[in-house]
Scaffold this motif. Structure first.
Motif, PDB file in Angstrom:
ATOM      1  N   THR A 160      33.859  98.821  13.247  1.00 33.23           N
ATOM      2  CA  THR A 160      32.543  98.225  13.130  1.00 33.23           C
ATOM      3  C   THR A 160      31.609  98.832  14.161  1.00 33.23           C
ATOM      4  OG1 THR A 160      33.475  96.118  12.364  1.00 33.23           O
ATOM      5  CG2 THR A 160      31.195  96.108  13.136  1.00 33.23           C
ATOM      6  N   ILE A 161      30.512  99.393  13.694  1.00 37.28           N
ATOM      7  CA  ILE A 161      29.505  99.930  14.592  1.00 37.28           C
ATOM      8  C   ILE A 161      28.426  98.875  14.810  1.00 37.28           C
ATOM      9  CG2 ILE A 161      28.151 101.010  12.736  1.00 37.28           C
ATOM     10  CD1 ILE A 161      27.544 103.312  14.698  1.00 37.28           C
ATOM     11  N   SER A 162      27.962  98.756  16.034  1.00 36.72           N
ATOM     12  CA  SER A 162      26.917  97.797  16.356  1.00 36.72           C
ATOM     13  C   SER A 162      26.109  98.313  17.535  1.00 36.72           C
ATOM     14  CB  SER A 162      27.510  96.417  16.664  1.00 36.72           C
ATOM     15  OG  SER A 162      28.354  96.471  17.802  1.00 36.72           O
ATOM     16  N   ARG A 163      25.023  97.629  17.825  1.00 36.49           N
ATOM     17  CA  ARG A 163      24.187  98.045  18.939  1.00 36.49           C
ATOM     18  C   ARG A 163      23.555  96.848  19.606  1.00 36.49           C
ATOM     19  NH1 ARG A 163      20.346 102.086  16.185  1.00 36.49           N
ATOM     20  NH2 ARG A 163      19.359 102.199  18.256  1.00 36.49           N
ATOM     21  N   ASP A 164      23.292  96.991  20.888  1.00 38.83           N
ATOM     22  CA  ASP A 164      22.564  96.004  21.666  1.00 38.83           C
ATOM     23  C   ASP A 164      21.331  96.714  22.200  1.00 38.83           C
ATOM     24  OD1 ASP A 164      21.505  94.190  23.481  1.00 38.83           O
ATOM     25  OD2 ASP A 164      23.457  93.541  24.216  1.00 38.83           O
ATOM     26  N   ASN A 165      20.228  96.538  21.509  1.00 39.49           N
ATOM     27  CA  ASN A 165      19.012  97.259  21.879  1.00 39.49           C
ATOM     28  C   ASN A 165      18.464  96.834  23.238  1.00 39.49           C
ATOM     29  OD1 ASN A 165      18.987  98.810  19.530  1.00 39.49           O
ATOM     30  ND2 ASN A 165      17.764  97.312  18.404  1.00 39.49           N
ATOM     31  N   ALA A 166      18.696  95.593  23.617  1.00 42.25           N
ATOM     32  CA  ALA A 166      18.234  95.120  24.917  1.00 42.25           C
ATOM     33  C   ALA A 166      18.949  95.827  26.060  1.00 42.25           C
ATOM     34  CB  ALA A 166      18.420  93.614  25.035  1.00 42.25           C
ATOM     35  N   GLU A 167      20.161  96.293  25.791  1.00 43.74           N
ATOM     36  CA  GLU A 167      20.955  96.973  26.807  1.00 43.74           C
ATOM     37  C   GLU A 167      21.065  98.471  26.572  1.00 43.74           C
ATOM     38  OE1 GLU A 167      22.117  95.575  29.530  1.00 43.74           O
ATOM     39  OE2 GLU A 167      21.301  93.625  28.955  1.00 43.74           O
ATOM     40  N   ASN A 168      20.392  98.975  25.557  1.00 38.84           N
ATOM     41  CA  ASN A 168      20.457 100.401  25.215  1.00 38.84           C
ATOM     42  C   ASN A 168      21.902 100.868  25.059  1.00 38.84           C
ATOM     43  OD1 ASN A 168      17.655 100.516  25.387  1.00 38.84           O
ATOM     44  ND2 ASN A 168      17.662 102.384  26.631  1.00 38.84           N
ATOM     45  N   THR A 169      22.679 100.090  24.338  1.00 41.77           N
ATOM     46  CA  THR A 169      24.094 100.380  24.216  1.00 41.77           C
ATOM     47  C   THR A 169      24.548 100.341  22.761  1.00 41.77           C
ATOM     48  OG1 THR A 169      24.500  99.426  26.400  1.00 41.77           O
ATOM     49  CG2 THR A 169      26.405  99.772  24.987  1.00 41.77           C
ATOM     50  N   LEU A 170      25.331 101.331  22.400  1.00 43.71           N
ATOM     51  CA  LEU A 170      25.961 101.422  21.096  1.00 43.71           C
ATOM     52  C   LEU A 170      27.443 101.105  21.248  1.00 43.71           C
ATOM     53  CD1 LEU A 170      25.743 102.490  18.053  1.00 43.71           C
ATOM     54  CD2 LEU A 170      26.548 104.671  19.018  1.00 43.71           C
ATOM     55  N   TYR A 171      28.017 100.443  20.252  1.00 43.23           N
ATOM     56  CA  TYR A 171      29.421 100.072  20.301  1.00 43.23           C
ATOM     57  C   TYR A 171      30.154 100.540  19.056  1.00 43.23           C
ATOM     58  CZ  TYR A 171      27.778  96.806  23.860  1.00 43.23           C
ATOM     59  OH  TYR A 171      27.200  96.244  24.969  1.00 43.23           O
ATOM     60  N   LEU A 172      31.441 100.729  19.227  1.00 39.89           N
ATOM     61  CA  LEU A 172      32.329 100.951  18.103  1.00 39.89           C
ATOM     62  C   LEU A 172      33.571 100.100  18.320  1.00 39.89           C
ATOM     63  CD1 LEU A 172      32.769 102.557  15.451  1.00 39.89           C
ATOM     64  CD2 LEU A 172      34.118 104.181  16.811  1.00 39.89           C
ATOM     65  N   GLN A 173      33.682  99.037  17.549  1.00 40.81           N
ATOM     66  CA  GLN A 173      34.858  98.188  17.597  1.00 40.81           C
ATOM     67  C   GLN A 173      35.895  98.772  16.649  1.00 40.81           C
ATOM     68  OE1 GLN A 173      35.593  95.330  19.485  1.00 40.81           O
ATOM     69  NE2 GLN A 173      37.628  95.689  18.618  1.00 40.81           N
ATOM     70  N   MET A 174      37.036  99.129  17.180  1.00 43.49           N
ATOM     71  CA  MET A 174      38.090  99.757  16.401  1.00 43.49           C
ATOM     72  C   MET A 174      39.288  98.823  16.342  1.00 43.49           C
ATOM     73  SD  MET A 174      37.842 103.686  17.807  1.00 43.49           S
ATOM     74  CE  MET A 174      38.434 103.217  19.435  1.00 43.49           C
ATOM     75  N   ASN A 175      39.634  98.402  15.147  1.00 40.27           N
ATOM     76  CA  ASN A 175      40.779  97.533  14.932  1.00 40.27           C
ATOM     77  C   ASN A 175      41.831  98.245  14.098  1.00 40.27           C
ATOM     78  OD1 ASN A 175      39.426  95.410  16.256  1.00 40.27           O
ATOM     79  ND2 ASN A 175      38.509  94.700  14.334  1.00 40.27           N
ATOM     80  N   SER A 176      43.038  97.714  14.134  1.00 46.03           N
ATOM     81  CA  SER A 176      44.142  98.265  13.346  1.00 46.03           C
ATOM     82  C   SER A 176      44.265  99.769  13.523  1.00 46.03           C
ATOM     83  CB  SER A 176      43.957  97.913  11.867  1.00 46.03           C
ATOM     84  OG  SER A 176      43.877  96.523  11.674  1.00 46.03           O
ATOM     85  N   LEU A 177      44.266 100.192  14.748  1.00 50.69           N
ATOM     86  CA  LEU A 177      44.277 101.617  15.043  1.00 50.69           C
ATOM     87  C   LEU A 177      45.557 102.285  14.569  1.00 50.69           C
ATOM     88  CD1 LEU A 177      42.591 101.504  18.517  1.00 50.69           C
ATOM     89  CD2 LEU A 177      41.806 102.877  16.579  1.00 50.69           C
ATOM     90  N   LYS A 178      45.404 103.509  14.122  1.00 54.18           N
ATOM     91  CA  LYS A 178      46.494 104.325  13.626  1.00 54.18           C
ATOM     92  C   LYS A 178      46.596 105.605  14.441  1.00 54.18           C
ATOM     93  CE  LYS A 178      45.275 102.858   8.929  1.00 54.18           C
ATOM     94  NZ  LYS A 178      44.873 103.343   7.581  1.00 54.18           N
ATOM     95  N   PRO A 179      47.757 106.235  14.442  1.00 50.82           N
ATOM     96  CA  PRO A 179      47.880 107.505  15.169  1.00 50.82           C
ATOM     97  C   PRO A 179      46.852 108.541  14.725  1.00 50.82           C
ATOM     98  CG  PRO A 179      50.043 106.688  14.611  1.00 50.82           C
ATOM     99  CD  PRO A 179      49.058 105.781  13.926  1.00 50.82           C
ATOM    100  N   GLU A 180      46.473 108.536  13.454  1.00 49.92           N
ATOM    101  CA  GLU A 180      45.490 109.486  12.972  1.00 49.92           C
ATOM    102  C   GLU A 180      44.083 109.227  13.497  1.00 49.92           C
ATOM    103  OE1 GLU A 180      46.956 107.276   9.183  1.00 49.92           O
ATOM    104  OE2 GLU A 180      47.745 107.753  11.178  1.00 49.92           O
ATOM    105  N   ASP A 181      43.884 108.102  14.177  1.00 50.84           N
ATOM    106  CA  ASP A 181      42.613 107.833  14.837  1.00 50.84           C
ATOM    107  C   ASP A 181      42.518 108.525  16.191  1.00 50.84           C
ATOM    108  OD1 ASP A 181      41.591 106.099  12.802  1.00 50.84           O
ATOM    109  OD2 ASP A 181      42.841 104.485  13.612  1.00 50.84           O
ATOM    110  N   THR A 182      43.605 109.095  16.647  1.00 51.18           N
ATOM    111  CA  THR A 182      43.609 109.792  17.922  1.00 51.18           C
ATOM    112  C   THR A 182      42.608 110.935  17.901  1.00 51.18           C
ATOM    113  OG1 THR A 182      45.909 109.236  18.436  1.00 51.18           O
ATOM    114  CG2 THR A 182      44.990 111.178  19.510  1.00 51.18           C
TER     115      THR A 182
END
Length: 121
Positions: free
Chosen positions: A69-91
């Motif tokens: 899930t990609i999200s952003r907090d414009n008040a903090e000038n920050t972008l996020y990427l929440q990564m769940n159920s990670l797999k080795p191919e995500d390396t």
């Protein structure tokens, strides 16, 4: 001019979660389309996700859809990427990118230096 600094990478196991952050400089962050890319060892850099700076609409690569899930907090000038159920191919090294264009044309003009995510099996 935009400076981007990623953080949050690390070593995790299959099935774990991780949250990446990208701190952006400047005053116009809220107007920028932001994106995440990744480059696995020996592979080409690939698109992961983006979030529009005007509409906040999102788009994901098929390989991560439903898990990331990609999200952003414009008040903090920050972008996020929440990564769940990670797999080795995500390396990969994960990169934050910014497109300052105000049109629908995306130009990834600015890039961070990346943060390494390693998913062990």
């Amino acid at each position: 001019q935009v400076q981007l600094v990623e953080s949050g990478g690390g070593l995790v196991q299959t099935g774990d979660s991780l949250r990446l952050s990208c701190a952006a400089s400047g005053r116009a962050f809220s107007r920028y389309t932001m994106g995440w890319f990744r480059q696995a060892p020996g592979k080409k850099r690939e698109f992961v996700a983006r979030i529009n700076g005007v509409s906040s609409s999102t788009y994901y690569a098929d390989s991560v859809k439903g898990r990331f899930t990609i999200s952003r907090d414009n008040a903090e000038n920050t972008l996020y990427l929440q990564m769940n159920s990670l797999k080795p191919e995500d390396t990969a090294v994960y990169y934050c990118a910014a497109s300052p264009s105000t049109s629908s044309l995306i130009r990834w003009d600015y890039w961070g230096k990346g943060t390494l995510v390693t998913v062990s099996s």
